[in-house]
Scaffold this motif. Sequence first.
Motif, mmCIF file in Angstrom:
data_model
loop_
_atom_site.group_PDB
_atom_site.id
_atom_site.type_symbol
_atom_site.label_atom_id
_atom_site.label_comp_id
_atom_site.label_asym_id
_atom_site.label_seq_id
_atom_site.Cartn_x
_atom_site.Cartn_y
_atom_site.Cartn_z
ATOM 1 N N GLN A 74 1.017 -1.359 -0.071
ATOM 2 C CA GLN A 74 -0.059 -0.246 0.131
ATOM 3 C C GLN A 74 1.096 1.405 0.281
ATOM 4 O O GLN A 74 2.119 0.754 0.556
ATOM 5 N N THR A 75 0.702 2.316 -0.364
ATOM 6 C CA THR A 75 0.763 3.659 -0.405
ATOM 7 C C THR A 75 0.235 4.608 0.553
ATOM 8 O O THR A 75 -0.449 4.896 0.362
ATOM 9 N N TYR A 76 1.112 5.234 1.380
ATOM 10 C CA TYR A 76 0.486 6.434 1.921
ATOM 11 C C TYR A 76 0.903 8.063 1.404
ATOM 12 O O TYR A 76 1.549 7.208 1.173
ATOM 13 N N GLU A 77 -0.152 8.151 1.850
ATOM 14 C CA GLU A 77 0.083 9.989 0.993
ATOM 15 C C GLU A 77 -0.425 11.224 1.938
ATOM 16 O O GLU A 77 -1.476 10.942 1.864
ATOM 17 N N ALA A 78 0.696 11.817 2.586
ATOM 18 C CA ALA A 78 -0.394 12.905 3.105
ATOM 19 C C ALA A 78 -1.187 14.098 2.427
ATOM 20 O O ALA A 78 -1.617 13.836 1.660
ATOM 21 N N TRP A 79 -2.347 13.772 3.578
ATOM 22 C CA TRP A 79 -3.651 14.595 3.374
ATOM 23 C C TRP A 79 -3.524 16.472 3.018
ATOM 24 O O TRP A 79 -3.814 17.371 2.634
ATOM 25 N N SER A 80 -2.355 16.816 3.501
ATOM 26 C CA SER A 80 -1.733 18.470 3.187
ATOM 27 C C SER A 80 0.401 18.230 3.179
ATOM 28 O O SER A 80 0.812 17.394 3.358
#
Length: 193
Positions: free
Chosen positions: A110-116
């Motif tokens: 999976q990949t996490y991408e910061a929302w800000s």
Amino acid sequence: YDTDGWEPVIDLGAHPTETFYNLQPEVGHVAESIARPISVHTLDDGTTVADFGKVIPASVIIHFPNGVAGTRLTIQEGYELNDDGTINTSIQSTQHTNMTYVYVMKDGPQTYEAWSYLGFRYVSVPAEAGPLTQDSFEATVFHAEVVSGRASSLDTSDEMLNRVFELMQRSALYSTQNQFVDTPTREKGQFLV
């Protein structure tokens, strides 16, 4: 100096002159580019710390190869490291901003991408995430658009002058995102606390 292509200045005459209406404002846009860490270290407790080399205004992206559903990760960003290699989270270092993101994993890759985005140099991920490498990290950097053919450069025999120019060039690139910001962390901090 290389003066090829320079246009001569326009002489309006002695002061006072008539109003000059030929100014052309340069309207820039926010552009994005991808940055990758220059190094990644695993601390004794298994925490992985990625170093992007310089402070960047960016949204971190982390690729996890083997997630376990329900694993809660506190991802920490920061400007400085403590002597033990952990990220300094003191209010002086973070400018009173909570520079953490919480992510709950699912099973599998999976990949996490910061929302800000925030300004940061370092990112740490706890041991529960499993082993991570330099390829596990990247960041979307937000900066002023450089109009094609308008990039500036300076190369002199004075190393200090060259470094000052690089500092000013970097400040202009990263500190003007539709408006001047002294840091995306402090500018946004009061809204994110």
